[in-house]
Design an enzyme around this catalytic site. Structure first.
Site, PDB file in Angstrom:
ATOM      1  N   ASP A 132     -23.544   4.943  10.456  1.00 42.39           N
ATOM      2  CA  ASP A 132     -24.072   4.508   9.170  1.00 42.39           C
ATOM      3  C   ASP A 132     -25.584   4.700   9.070  1.00 42.39           C
ATOM      4  O   ASP A 132     -26.111   4.938   7.981  1.00 42.39           O
ATOM      5  CB  ASP A 132     -23.679   3.058   8.902  1.00 42.39           C
ATOM      6  CG  ASP A 132     -22.179   2.918   8.656  1.00 42.39           C
ATOM      7  OD1 ASP A 132     -21.531   3.927   8.319  1.00 42.39           O
ATOM      8  OD2 ASP A 132     -21.654   1.802   8.810  1.00 42.39           O
TER       9      ASP A 132
ATOM     10  N   LYS B 268      -7.741   0.659  -0.482  1.00 44.22           N
ATOM     11  CA  LYS B 268      -7.894  -0.483   0.430  1.00 44.22           C
ATOM     12  C   LYS B 268      -7.717  -1.792  -0.323  1.00 44.22           C
ATOM     13  O   LYS B 268      -8.218  -1.946  -1.441  1.00 44.22           O
ATOM     14  CB  LYS B 268      -9.274  -0.461   1.092  1.00 44.22           C
ATOM     15  CG  LYS B 268      -9.472   0.718   2.017  1.00 44.22           C
ATOM     16  CD  LYS B 268     -10.847   0.698   2.648  1.00 44.22           C
ATOM     17  CE  LYS B 268     -11.014   1.891   3.583  1.00 44.22           C
ATOM     18  NZ  LYS B 268     -12.365   1.950   4.131  1.00 44.22           N
TER      19      LYS B 268
ATOM     20  N   TYR C   8      -7.954  -5.496   5.978  1.00 43.92           N
ATOM     21  CA  TYR C   8      -7.755  -4.588   4.865  1.00 43.92           C
ATOM     22  C   TYR C   8      -6.559  -3.693   5.115  1.00 43.92           C
ATOM     23  O   TYR C   8      -6.428  -3.065   6.151  1.00 43.92           O
ATOM     24  CB  TYR C   8      -9.020  -3.796   4.498  1.00 43.92           C
ATOM     25  CG  TYR C   8      -9.841  -3.227   5.616  1.00 43.92           C
ATOM     26  CD1 TYR C   8      -9.813  -1.871   5.894  1.00 43.92           C
ATOM     27  CD2 TYR C   8     -10.682  -4.036   6.365  1.00 43.92           C
ATOM     28  CE1 TYR C   8     -10.596  -1.336   6.890  1.00 43.92           C
ATOM     29  CE2 TYR C   8     -11.462  -3.509   7.379  1.00 43.92           C
ATOM     30  CZ  TYR C   8     -11.407  -2.160   7.633  1.00 43.92           C
ATOM     31  OH  TYR C   8     -12.177  -1.624   8.638  1.00 43.92           O
TER      32      TYR C   8
ATOM     33  N   HIS D  86     -18.110   3.781   3.529  1.00 44.57           N
ATOM     34  CA  HIS D  86     -17.189   4.716   4.169  1.00 44.57           C
ATOM     35  C   HIS D  86     -16.168   5.287   3.194  1.00 44.57           C
ATOM     36  O   HIS D  86     -15.756   4.625   2.252  1.00 44.57           O
ATOM     37  CB  HIS D  86     -16.426   4.017   5.301  1.00 44.57           C
ATOM     38  CG  HIS D  86     -17.322   3.484   6.371  1.00 44.57           C
ATOM     39  ND1 HIS D  86     -16.958   2.427   7.160  1.00 44.57           N
ATOM     40  CD2 HIS D  86     -18.564   3.854   6.793  1.00 44.57           C
ATOM     41  CE1 HIS D  86     -17.931   2.167   8.026  1.00 44.57           C
ATOM     42  NE2 HIS D  86     -18.912   3.013   7.813  1.00 44.57           N
TER      43      HIS D  86
END
Length: 180
Positions: free
Chosen positions: A166, A70, A130, A61
């Site tokens: 995905d 992140k 995250y 992503h």
């Protein structure tokens, strides 16, 4: 806290100092002062937590607008974590870095803006936290196929469980040819 370089510029492995005794342990999972002393000045605006069973793959992503940095940590379980350099002017454009993050090795990874990120879960139950440097922008979220031959990522499982998004992700070649 130990900050280690990886083969991709600006991607770092972070290992905290752990203070343990017969009651358990304590660690600082994030300390901005330690990052600043390593030359990184990062501000996080959003924390996300995901829970996944074994064999789930989330990614690869990225956001086209307001790309996110992140800071990825595993609270429970174990993951195979991957960062792919999408910075078209970078010497490592299209290269990836992977590592194992788990509740037992206490390692975290910092992935800067301009990278795609994904992970595959390896335990029965996995909680991943995250921190993000930018807010989520659903309209600019994109995904690159996890098994794109041009990326040559060696995932632990060949047939993971994927989301619809995905499954329909773009090829890396398509990303290279788009003005994203």
């Amino acid at each position: 806290m130990k900050v280690e370089n990886t083969r991709l510029k600006d991607v770092f492995i972070i290992t905290p100092e752990i203070f343990g005794d017969d009651r358990g342990f304590f660690l600082e999972s994030w300390n901005s002062k330690n990052f600043r002393s390593a030359g990184l000045d990062i501000n996080f605006v959003q924390d996300n937590t995901s829970r996944s069973s074994k064999g789930i793959l989330r990614g690869l992503h990225f956001q086209t607008k307001n790309p996110q940095g992140k800071y990825v940590t595993v609270l429970k379980g174990k993951i195979f974590d991957v960062a792919v350099d999408l910075r078209k002017n970078s010497k490592t454009f299209g290269k990836h870095f992977s590592c194992i993050l788990s509740e037992f090795n206490f390692k975290s990874v910092y992935i800067p803006p301009g990278f795609a990120h994904g992970f595959m879960t390896l335990e029965k139950e996995n909680y991943v936290l995250y921190g993000c440097t930018k807010y989520r922008s659903a309209k600019s979220e994109k995904s690159i196929k996890f098994n794109d031959k041009n990326l040559n990522i060696r995932w632990p499982f060949k047939k993971p469980i994927l989301s619809k998004r995905d499954k329909n992700a773009m090829d890396f070649k398509e990303y290279k040819n788009k003005n994203l």
